[in-house]
Design a protein around this motif. Structure first.
Motif, PDB file in Angstrom:
ATOM      1  N   ALA A 121       0.835  -1.213   0.000  1.00 22.42           N
ATOM      2  CA  ALA A 121       0.000   0.000   0.000  1.00 22.42           C
ATOM      3  C   ALA A 121       0.866   1.259   0.000  1.00 22.42           C
ATOM      4  CB  ALA A 121      -0.940  -0.015   1.199  1.00 22.42           C
ATOM      5  N   ARG A 122       1.936   1.251   0.775  1.00 23.87           N
ATOM      6  CA  ARG A 122       2.852   2.401   0.793  1.00 23.87           C
ATOM      7  C   ARG A 122       3.534   2.587  -0.563  1.00 23.87           C
ATOM      8  NH1 ARG A 122       5.695   1.035   6.479  1.00 23.87           N
ATOM      9  NH2 ARG A 122       3.993   1.719   7.835  1.00 23.87           N
ATOM     10  N   ALA A 123       3.890   1.480  -1.188  1.00 29.96           N
ATOM     11  CA  ALA A 123       4.548   1.555  -2.494  1.00 29.96           C
ATOM     12  C   ALA A 123       3.616   2.150  -3.547  1.00 29.96           C
ATOM     13  CB  ALA A 123       5.023   0.170  -2.924  1.00 29.96           C
ATOM     14  N   ILE A 124       2.345   1.816  -3.494  1.00 25.77           N
ATOM     15  CA  ILE A 124       1.379   2.389  -4.438  1.00 25.77           C
ATOM     16  C   ILE A 124       1.340   3.900  -4.260  1.00 25.77           C
ATOM     17  CG2 ILE A 124      -1.087   2.575  -5.010  1.00 25.77           C
ATOM     18  CD1 ILE A 124      -1.301  -0.433  -4.306  1.00 25.77           C
ATOM     19  N   ALA A 125       1.332   4.337  -3.016  1.00 22.56           N
ATOM     20  CA  ALA A 125       1.259   5.774  -2.733  1.00 22.56           C
ATOM     21  C   ALA A 125       2.548   6.507  -3.119  1.00 22.56           C
ATOM     22  CB  ALA A 125       0.965   5.991  -1.255  1.00 22.56           C
ATOM     23  N   SER A 126       3.680   5.806  -3.128  1.00 24.85           N
ATOM     24  CA  SER A 126       4.963   6.467  -3.387  1.00 24.85           C
ATOM     25  C   SER A 126       5.163   6.844  -4.852  1.00 24.85           C
ATOM     26  CB  SER A 126       6.117   5.572  -2.947  1.00 24.85           C
ATOM     27  OG  SER A 126       6.349   4.564  -3.909  1.00 24.85           O
ATOM     28  N   THR A 127       4.536   6.140  -5.741  1.00 28.38           N
ATOM     29  CA  THR A 127       4.672   6.317  -7.198  1.00 28.38           C
ATOM     30  C   THR A 127       6.086   6.039  -7.713  1.00 28.38           C
ATOM     31  OG1 THR A 127       5.124   8.709  -7.216  1.00 28.38           O
ATOM     32  CG2 THR A 127       2.801   8.043  -7.197  1.00 28.38           C
ATOM     33  N   LYS A 128       6.932   5.395  -6.915  1.00 27.86           N
ATOM     34  CA  LYS A 128       8.287   5.035  -7.349  1.00 27.86           C
ATOM     35  C   LYS A 128       8.472   3.530  -7.201  1.00 27.86           C
ATOM     36  CE  LYS A 128      10.247   9.416  -5.935  1.00 27.86           C
ATOM     37  NZ  LYS A 128      11.160  10.103  -5.040  1.00 27.86           N
TER      38      LYS A 128
ATOM     39  N   PRO B 296       4.647   0.979  -9.144  1.00 27.20           N
ATOM     40  CA  PRO B 296       3.302   1.555  -9.133  1.00 27.20           C
ATOM     41  C   PRO B 296       2.828   1.868 -10.549  1.00 27.20           C
ATOM     42  CG  PRO B 296       4.694   2.624  -7.508  1.00 27.20           C
ATOM     43  CD  PRO B 296       5.587   1.778  -8.370  1.00 27.20           C
ATOM     44  N   LEU B 297       1.571   1.586 -10.784  1.00 26.24           N
ATOM     45  CA  LEU B 297       0.925   1.905 -12.046  1.00 26.24           C
ATOM     46  C   LEU B 297      -0.090   3.005 -11.769  1.00 26.24           C
ATOM     47  CD1 LEU B 297       0.259  -1.808 -13.053  1.00 26.24           C
ATOM     48  CD2 LEU B 297       2.208  -0.392 -13.734  1.00 26.24           C
ATOM     49  N   LYS B 298      -0.660   3.574 -12.784  1.00 22.65           N
ATOM     50  CA  LYS B 298      -1.619   4.644 -12.512  1.00 22.65           C
ATOM     51  C   LYS B 298      -2.923   4.080 -11.954  1.00 22.65           C
ATOM     52  CE  LYS B 298      -3.331   5.031 -17.237  1.00 22.65           C
ATOM     53  NZ  LYS B 298      -3.567   5.939 -18.330  1.00 22.65           N
ATOM     54  N   ASP B 299      -3.694   4.942 -11.363  1.00 24.51           N
ATOM     55  CA  ASP B 299      -5.027   4.607 -10.843  1.00 24.51           C
ATOM     56  C   ASP B 299      -5.001   3.562  -9.725  1.00 24.51           C
ATOM     57  OD1 ASP B 299      -6.144   6.428 -12.640  1.00 24.51           O
ATOM     58  OD2 ASP B 299      -6.392   4.887 -14.179  1.00 24.51           O
ATOM     59  N   TYR B 300      -4.075   3.704  -8.775  1.00 19.59           N
ATOM     60  CA  TYR B 300      -4.073   2.897  -7.555  1.00 19.59           C
ATOM     61  C   TYR B 300      -3.690   1.429  -7.765  1.00 19.59           C
ATOM     62  CZ  TYR B 300      -6.738   7.024  -6.333  1.00 19.59           C
ATOM     63  OH  TYR B 300      -7.145   8.320  -6.181  1.00 19.59           O
TER      64      TYR B 300
ATOM     65  N   ILE C 230      -0.473  -1.533  -8.604  1.00 17.79           N
ATOM     66  CA  ILE C 230       0.961  -1.789  -8.551  1.00 17.79           C
ATOM     67  C   ILE C 230       1.222  -3.163  -9.150  1.00 17.79           C
ATOM     68  CG2 ILE C 230       0.921  -2.826  -6.224  1.00 17.79           C
ATOM     69  CD1 ILE C 230       3.659  -1.368  -5.772  1.00 17.79           C
ATOM     70  N   ALA C 231       2.309  -3.260  -9.912  1.00 16.77           N
ATOM     71  CA  ALA C 231       2.755  -4.540 -10.455  1.00 16.77           C
ATOM     72  C   ALA C 231       3.922  -5.022  -9.598  1.00 16.77           C
ATOM     73  CB  ALA C 231       3.187  -4.393 -11.907  1.00 16.77           C
ATOM     74  N   LEU C 232       3.764  -6.187  -9.015  1.00 14.37           N
ATOM     75  CA  LEU C 232       4.849  -6.782  -8.222  1.00 14.37           C
ATOM     76  C   LEU C 232       5.564  -7.816  -9.067  1.00 14.37           C
ATOM     77  CD1 LEU C 232       3.224  -7.406  -4.725  1.00 14.37           C
ATOM     78  CD2 LEU C 232       4.477  -5.401  -5.533  1.00 14.37           C
ATOM     79  N   GLN C 233       6.886  -7.733  -9.092  1.00 11.67           N
ATOM     80  CA  GLN C 233       7.699  -8.727  -9.771  1.00 11.67           C
ATOM     81  C   GLN C 233       8.260  -9.657  -8.703  1.00 11.67           C
ATOM     82  OE1 GLN C 233       9.449  -5.205 -10.717  1.00 11.67           O
ATOM     83  NE2 GLN C 233       7.358  -4.923 -11.374  1.00 11.67           N
ATOM     84  N   LEU C 234       8.010 -10.946  -8.864  1.00 10.82           N
ATOM     85  CA  LEU C 234       8.381 -11.950  -7.862  1.00 10.82           C
ATOM     86  C   LEU C 234       9.490 -12.849  -8.378  1.00 10.82           C
ATOM     87  CD1 LEU C 234       4.751 -13.163  -7.092  1.00 10.82           C
ATOM     88  CD2 LEU C 234       5.983 -11.347  -5.924  1.00 10.82           C
ATOM     89  N   GLU C 235      10.442 -13.112  -7.496  1.00 10.76           N
ATOM     90  CA  GLU C 235      11.524 -14.032  -7.829  1.00 10.76           C
ATOM     91  C   GLU C 235      11.795 -14.898  -6.599  1.00 10.76           C
ATOM     92  OE1 GLU C 235      16.189 -13.758  -9.248  1.00 10.76           O
ATOM     93  OE2 GLU C 235      15.120 -11.943  -8.692  1.00 10.76           O
TER      94      GLU C 235
END
Length: 134
Positions: free
Chosen positions: A71-78, A98-102, A104-109
């Motif tokens: 949630a914090r990452a979405i708000a950060s826009t970075k 973060p993507l637009k409109d609330y 976020i894409a998470l990349q998992l490894e």
């Protein structure tokens, strides 16, 4: 299926897209997309969890407050590099964009085997140096 979905489906890195509706608490993050490799990396059927909140989909990860970090990452826009996430018997390296409109894409490894190999290599080095001192 459009070209972007085809690309996401064939990536060798797990992708999960989460949405945090406006003014919603982190507990209300909703999984909107997961590519097939995400299930392999996490070790369970992530695609079957689409539409669920984070707490419903991954209750074992709540103690690490992963949903709050997302949630914090979405708000950060970075782009954000998360601390390694211990989930069940695996260690996941996660980066969020973060993507637009609330969203976020998470990349998992899954880095479990990498860390195990690193630990094993260190042990071999210690044994080798100990034998050289004899």
């Amino acid at each position: 299926m459009d070209i972007f979905q085809l690309i996401l489906e064939d990536l060798l890195i797990g992708i999960c897209v989460w949405e945090r509706p406006p003014h919603a608490s982190p507990e209300h993050l909703v999984l909107r997309y997961a590519n097939p490799i995400a299930s392999t990396i996490v070790g369970e059927d992530v695609q079957s969890k689409i539409g669920q909140t984070f707490i419903e989909a991954f209750p074992e990860a709540v103690a690490q407050e992963t949903h709050i970090l997302i949630a914090r990452a979405i708000a950060s826009t970075k782009t954000v590099h998360f601390p390694d996430i211990h989930y069940k018997d695996q260690i996941l390296r996660v980066r969020g964009t973060p993507l637009k409109d609330y969203f976020i894409a998470l990349q998992l490894e899954n880095i479990t085997e990498l860390l195990d190999a690193t630990t094993h290599l260190r042990q071999l080095e210690e044994i080798t140096f100990a034998n050289l001192k004899k």
